[in-house]
Structures are given as C-alpha cells and as structure tokens.
Motif scaffolding. Structure first.
Motif, PDB file in Angstrom:
ATOM      1  N   ASP A  21       0.834  -1.206   0.000  1.00  0.00           N
ATOM      2  CA  ASP A  21       0.000   0.000   0.000  1.00  0.00           C
ATOM      3  C   ASP A  21       0.867   1.254   0.000  1.00  0.00           C
ATOM      4  OD1 ASP A  21      -2.098  -1.728   0.127  1.00  0.00           O
ATOM      5  OD2 ASP A  21      -2.858  -1.050   2.076  1.00  0.00           O
ATOM      6  N   ARG A  22       1.924   1.211   0.782  1.00  0.00           N
ATOM      7  CA  ARG A  22       2.808   2.383   0.896  1.00  0.00           C
ATOM      8  C   ARG A  22       3.463   2.703  -0.443  1.00  0.00           C
ATOM      9  NH1 ARG A  22       8.322   3.476   2.496  1.00  0.00           N
ATOM     10  NH2 ARG A  22       8.465   5.360   3.798  1.00  0.00           N
ATOM     11  N   GLU A  23       3.909   1.683  -1.159  1.00  0.00           N
ATOM     12  CA  GLU A  23       4.514   1.929  -2.459  1.00  0.00           C
ATOM     13  C   GLU A  23       3.516   2.581  -3.411  1.00  0.00           C
ATOM     14  OE1 GLU A  23       6.704  -1.045  -4.459  1.00  0.00           O
ATOM     15  OE2 GLU A  23       8.180  -1.289  -2.837  1.00  0.00           O
ATOM     16  N   ALA A  24       2.271   2.130  -3.360  1.00  0.00           N
ATOM     17  CA  ALA A  24       1.239   2.718  -4.223  1.00  0.00           C
ATOM     18  C   ALA A  24       0.961   4.167  -3.835  1.00  0.00           C
ATOM     19  CB  ALA A  24      -0.043   1.895  -4.135  1.00  0.00           C
ATOM     20  N   ARG A  25       0.945   4.450  -2.546  1.00  0.00           N
ATOM     21  CA  ARG A  25       0.700   5.820  -2.079  1.00  0.00           C
ATOM     22  C   ARG A  25       1.846   6.754  -2.482  1.00  0.00           C
ATOM     23  NH1 ARG A  25       0.467   4.713   3.825  1.00  0.00           N
ATOM     24  NH2 ARG A  25       0.036   6.935   4.114  1.00  0.00           N
ATOM     25  N   ILE A  26       3.066   6.224  -2.475  1.00  0.00           N
ATOM     26  CA  ILE A  26       4.211   7.026  -2.928  1.00  0.00           C
ATOM     27  C   ILE A  26       4.048   7.397  -4.394  1.00  0.00           C
ATOM     28  CG2 ILE A  26       6.698   6.953  -3.414  1.00  0.00           C
ATOM     29  CD1 ILE A  26       7.000   5.244  -0.879  1.00  0.00           C
ATOM     30  N   GLU A  27       3.602   6.435  -5.216  1.00  0.00           N
ATOM     31  CA  GLU A  27       3.399   6.715  -6.640  1.00  0.00           C
ATOM     32  C   GLU A  27       2.307   7.768  -6.840  1.00  0.00           C
ATOM     33  OE1 GLU A  27       5.367   5.713  -9.076  1.00  0.00           O
ATOM     34  OE2 GLU A  27       6.536   4.811  -7.452  1.00  0.00           O
ATOM     35  N   ILE A  28       1.263   7.706  -6.029  1.00  0.00           N
ATOM     36  CA  ILE A  28       0.200   8.715  -6.102  1.00  0.00           C
ATOM     37  C   ILE A  28       0.757  10.080  -5.715  1.00  0.00           C
ATOM     38  CG2 ILE A  28      -1.972   9.478  -5.059  1.00  0.00           C
ATOM     39  CD1 ILE A  28      -2.736   6.503  -4.819  1.00  0.00           C
TER      40      ILE A  28
END
Length: 235
Positions: A83-90
């Motif tokens: 989830d954290r990796e996806a939030r970083i991309e956002i």
C-alpha cells in the motif's frame, strides 16, 4: 532480538548510526509524513498488492513466504508495504505530474538515448597516434579500442550504451550532443584520461509512460535529498 542476536531498545539508534542507516531511516520517515493524507480505496489496495507481488516475483506462496522470512515480515506488514509503495506513486503524480511536459521540453536534449564508442588512455601522445590511425583507416575503432583502451570498454571494442545523455560525464555528453553518427571526434581530455569518442546512434527522447515514470522518480529523489539536507544535524 534479531534472530538470535539480543538488542536492547536503547541500542537501536546507536546501531543505526554505526551502520550508517540513520539517513535511510530519516528518508523513510520524511516519506511517511508526505503521504500521510493519501488513502487507497479497496480496489486500489487490491491492485497495489498484485503489482507488488508481480514486481518482486513473489506471487507464488513459497516465494512469498521466503520473502517474509528474509525480511522478518508478517503478512499484514507486506500488505502495508505494498500500500505504501502505491501511495508514494500517487504522491509523485499529484506533486509533479502536471509539470512533466514542461520539464521534459526543458531537458529533452539531455534525455536523448545514445550508443557510442570510446577509447581512453592516460597518454596524450598515444591518443593522438590512435586518432590518426583510425581516421586514416589504418585500423578500425573496434580494433584500436580492444587493444589500447584502458577501461572496461576494451571488452566490447569500445562500444557503450544505449544510455541517456544525462547519465554521462558532462564533457562526453556535450560532445555527443553535437556529434554526427559514425564520425570520430578529436581527442578530448577529461580528468586523467585522454579520450576518443564516436557517436554510433542517437534516439530522440519521447515522453511515453517509461519516460514519465523516470522523470517522476528523478523529481521525487531530488525532493527527498533536499528534505534530508534541511533536517537538523545531530548535536
């Protein structure tokens, strides 16, 4: 306790400092602050987890368990990391996505992809002799590079790349930027080396999905380094 090694709570920060891991910890804390207000929907969470498993090639249960064991993680922690990796991309997209076209146009010439040949030697006299030997057709660039070049490029007959211009030494990039394919450049001096260059091929940069991700990654890293420099030094 890490495996069979006992560690007291008070020893953790000194150990991180000893092993030069404090900057990494600071970096991750800065990122957590930046993405704190970004939340994923259930669909985004599912997609994030699938992408994470595919990225690290751990879709199979055995591979996933090996990954958890290696990093000392639980299944829930793995979900949080995905989830954290996806939030970083956002965060990257929200922060810099609207600037990419103008940044690309500004940096376009340095983003071109080049394949080139290089010969390096520490002798000005030798490089001049090699230059004229190639220019007069006595030997090919490949032959000379394989025999005389003093770097790892000798193993490939001098051939290097493809690589973006911005990854190269500024002097080399500047010469390749204006070079014509197949034309050997007169010798140049860089640090302790005397260098011969020949541009083999240049591919114009395009603002496609790969380039967008690359630019977002560079902008994010620059921002992160700036944030780290702004952190107060320890007393």
């Amino acid at each position: 306790m890490v495996d069979d090694i006992p560690i007291q709570a008070g020893e953790l920060l000194p150990l991180l400092a000893k092993y030069r891991l404090l900057p990494k910890l600071k970096q991750e804390l800065i990122i957590d602050q930046a993405i704190a207000d970004i939340h994923l929907t259930a669909a985004q969470q599912e997609q994030a987890q699938q992408q994470f498993l595919a990225k690290y090639q751990i879709s199979e249960p055995e591979a996933q368990q090996a990954y958890l064991n290696y990093y000392g993680l639980t299944g829930d922690q793995l979900v949080e990391i995905a989830d954290r990796e996806a939030r970083i991309e956002i965060y990257k997209q929200q922060t810099w996505g609207h600037k990419l076209e103008s940044i690309f146009l500004t940096q376009r010439s340095q983003l071109d992809i080049v394949t080139y040949s290089l010969i390096r030697t520490n002798s000005a006299e030798v490089v001049q002799e090699l230059y004229f030997r190639i220019k007069d057709g006595e030997q090919s660039f490949t032959e000379v590079a394989s025999t005389y070049s003093e770097g790892p490029e000798a193993q490939t007959g001098g051939l290097l790349g493809p690589t973006p211009l911005h990854n190269l030494h500024p002097s080399i990039a500047q010469h390749l930027l204006i070079a014509k394919p197949g034309q050997i450049q007169p010798p140049i001096s860089i640090d302790k080396w005397y260098i011969l260059l020949r541009l083999e091929q240049k591919q114009a940069a395009v603002l496609d999905d790969v380039m967008r991700q690359s630019l977002l990654g560079q902008l994010f890293q620059q921002w992160l380094e700036q944030q780290l420099r702004m952190q107060p030094s320890p007393d």
